[in-house]
Every structure is written in C-alpha cells, then in structure tokens.
Write an enzyme that holds these catalytic residues in place. Sequence first.
Site, PDB file in Angstrom:
ATOM      1  N   ASP A 116       4.548  -5.668   1.958  1.00 26.96           N
ATOM      2  CA  ASP A 116       4.520  -4.310   1.398  1.00 26.96           C
ATOM      3  C   ASP A 116       3.907  -3.336   2.393  1.00 26.96           C
ATOM      4  O   ASP A 116       3.314  -2.330   2.012  1.00 26.96           O
ATOM      5  CB  ASP A 116       3.718  -4.319   0.085  1.00 26.96           C
ATOM      6  CG  ASP A 116       3.927  -3.043  -0.721  1.00 26.96           C
ATOM      7  OD1 ASP A 116       3.063  -2.720  -1.561  1.00 26.96           O
ATOM      8  OD2 ASP A 116       4.945  -2.358  -0.489  1.00 26.96           O
ATOM      9  N   LYS A 139       7.792  -0.873   6.822  1.00 26.47           N
ATOM     10  CA  LYS A 139       9.071  -1.560   6.533  1.00 26.47           C
ATOM     11  C   LYS A 139       9.717  -2.105   7.802  1.00 26.47           C
ATOM     12  O   LYS A 139      10.368  -3.131   7.767  1.00 26.47           O
ATOM     13  CB  LYS A 139      10.020  -0.597   5.803  1.00 26.47           C
ATOM     14  CG  LYS A 139       9.369   0.069   4.575  1.00 26.47           C
ATOM     15  CD  LYS A 139       8.594  -0.909   3.696  1.00 26.47           C
ATOM     16  CE  LYS A 139       7.619  -0.212   2.753  1.00 26.47           C
ATOM     17  NZ  LYS A 139       6.609  -1.136   2.178  1.00 26.47           N
ATOM     18  N   ASP A 173       8.713  -5.995  -0.973  1.00 23.06           N
ATOM     19  CA  ASP A 173       8.844  -4.763  -1.751  1.00 23.06           C
ATOM     20  C   ASP A 173       9.718  -3.767  -0.991  1.00 23.06           C
ATOM     21  O   ASP A 173       9.857  -3.854   0.237  1.00 23.06           O
ATOM     22  CB  ASP A 173       7.459  -4.136  -2.001  1.00 23.06           C
ATOM     23  CG  ASP A 173       7.530  -2.973  -2.996  1.00 23.06           C
ATOM     24  OD1 ASP A 173       6.663  -2.089  -2.930  1.00 23.06           O
ATOM     25  OD2 ASP A 173       8.466  -2.954  -3.830  1.00 23.06           O
ATOM     26  N   ASN A 174      10.330  -2.812  -1.697  1.00 27.82           N
ATOM     27  CA  ASN A 174      11.013  -1.659  -1.102  1.00 27.82           C
ATOM     28  C   ASN A 174      12.250  -1.980  -0.277  1.00 27.82           C
ATOM     29  O   ASN A 174      12.559  -1.262   0.681  1.00 27.82           O
ATOM     30  CB  ASN A 174      10.045  -0.865  -0.216  1.00 27.82           C
ATOM     31  CG  ASN A 174       8.754  -0.549  -0.900  1.00 27.82           C
ATOM     32  OD1 ASN A 174       7.692  -1.017  -0.496  1.00 27.82           O
ATOM     33  ND2 ASN A 174       8.834   0.229  -1.979  1.00 27.82           N
ATOM     34  N   GLU A 224       8.379   2.755  -7.869  1.00 30.50           N
ATOM     35  CA  GLU A 224       7.190   2.950  -8.699  1.00 30.50           C
ATOM     36  C   GLU A 224       7.120   4.376  -9.260  1.00 30.50           C
ATOM     37  O   GLU A 224       7.309   5.357  -8.546  1.00 30.50           O
ATOM     38  CB  GLU A 224       5.906   2.648  -7.895  1.00 30.50           C
ATOM     39  CG  GLU A 224       5.807   3.306  -6.544  1.00 30.50           C
ATOM     40  CD  GLU A 224       6.321   2.405  -5.424  1.00 30.50           C
ATOM     41  OE1 GLU A 224       7.210   1.579  -5.698  1.00 30.50           O
ATOM     42  OE2 GLU A 224       5.841   2.525  -4.292  1.00 30.50           O
TER      43      GLU A 224
END
Length: 214
Positions: free
Chosen positions: A141, A144, A169-170, A199
């Site tokens: 997380d 990236k 994540d993401n 989120e």
Amino acid sequence: TRTSKPKRILAYVEKHAVPGDAESVVNAIDAYCSRVEWAMNVGSDKGKILDRVVSETDPDTVLELGTYCGYSTVRIGRLLRPEARLVTIEMNPDNAKIAKQIIALAGLNSKIEMLVGSSSDLIPQLKKKLDMKTLDLVFLDHWKIFYLPDTRCLEETGLLHKGTVLLADNVVCPGTPEYLKYIRNSSRYRSEYFPSRLEYLQVEDGLEKSVFLG
Ligand SMILES: Nc1ncc2ncn(CCCCCNC(=O)c3cc(-c4ccc(F)cc4)cc(O)c3O)c2n1
Ligand SMILES: [Mg+2]
C-alpha cells in the site's frame, strides 16, 4: 499550518476511540475520513476484503509496505494471534510518529514493529535484521511504482515461501499497471482480483490477491 491531516486524524482518534479497543480505532478513523476529510486509508469497503484475506491466511508473519496513519496496520493487527508479528514500513518520519501513537492506542504494540525508511532499503535487511524466516502475508500500500520492484526484491531475498499471500491495494486507482502485468502473467503466482470502491468515494478500485507458488 501547525497541524497535518495525520495529526488531525490522531486527535480525533484520541477523542473518540476506546484505548485498547482496536475496532473502535478503525471505526473512529473511518468516521473522521468519511465525514470530515478524505485520507488514503484502505477504508471500510476494501477493509472488509482485507479482513477476510487476513483471517483466511491466519499469518504468523506479516509485512506491510506503507503505514501512513496505521489504519490498515491496526485493521490487520487486531485479527492476528498474540504470537503473530507484523512489520510495517513507513518512509515519512512524521507519519510514522502518528501511526506509532495510533497503534499504541489500539493496544497492538506487542504484535507490531514499525520501521522508518524506504521499502527498497529495508526489505533486503529484513531477513537478517528481524530474523525473518519467511513472510506469510504482504500488504502492499505504498508508492504504486514500487509494488513491482519490491515484489522482485522479496522473491530474491527468499522472504516468500510456497503459499505466501501478496495483497495489493489500489490496483485500479491510482493503479499499478506494471505490477498487475507481471503478477498476472507470472507462472509463479496465482492471482485473483477483488473489485471494490476507492476509500470513502464512489470510484472503482480493488485489491489483487496473489499466492506465491514457489
Ligand atoms: N517505497 C516506499 N517505502 C515506504 C513508504 N512509506 C510511504 N511511502 C510513500 C507512499 C505514499 C502513499 C502511498 N499511497 C498512495 O499513494 C495512495 C493514493 C490513493 C489516492 C490518491 C489520490 C486519488 F485521487 C486517489 C487515490 C489511494 C490510496 O489508497 C493510496 O494508498 C513509501 N514508499
Ligand atoms: Mg492504498
């Protein structure tokens, strides 16, 4: 400005959470970030998927890359057995300081160790520094563009074992195209995408779960 967003989140948690009650810390951060100001915590929708993956994996050793305020650190830590260990890496020392206080408030100090620095510098040291045999779960997380190089580094430092779970994540927003391309095309992983929402917003995002096959 004297305060920062992490400091405002900490102040809200100190006011509204119950010390030692990790669930109330998670709920307080979600309440603040959904009502007052957005922050890049994994949040409650993706958080429920994270909970399920952590519970199914039931890990002894966890590595988290990117602590921020410690929301997912507490979310994961609250589900671990007492003898399990979570190492979380945060590069920003101010955020690390806030996260440490939020983790302490949740009563999770005994299970969680915070390292301050960049993932690329710290991952090679994990094996010897923490006598890390291998990792059962990795939650990505952080920056990236670091997901792929750090995954390669985890492979090369022998920190992954047959069955290690990587949860990223993401993968849609902000997106991790190079990581997804690698992990979905590698015969060394079995990957599965869990669609969700960014989120606190109605934007598409999701988590990619990849099991290392050795
Ligand atoms: N290498 C290394 N090692 C260790 C480290 N510790 C910290 N860092 C730096 C990481 C800085 C934060 C990373 N997280 C994100 O950027 C992030 C962003 C969004 C987002 C933002 C704007 C939008 F419009 C939409 C979505 C949402 C998320 O859920 C995110 O997680 C490190 N780097
Ligand atoms: Mg994130």
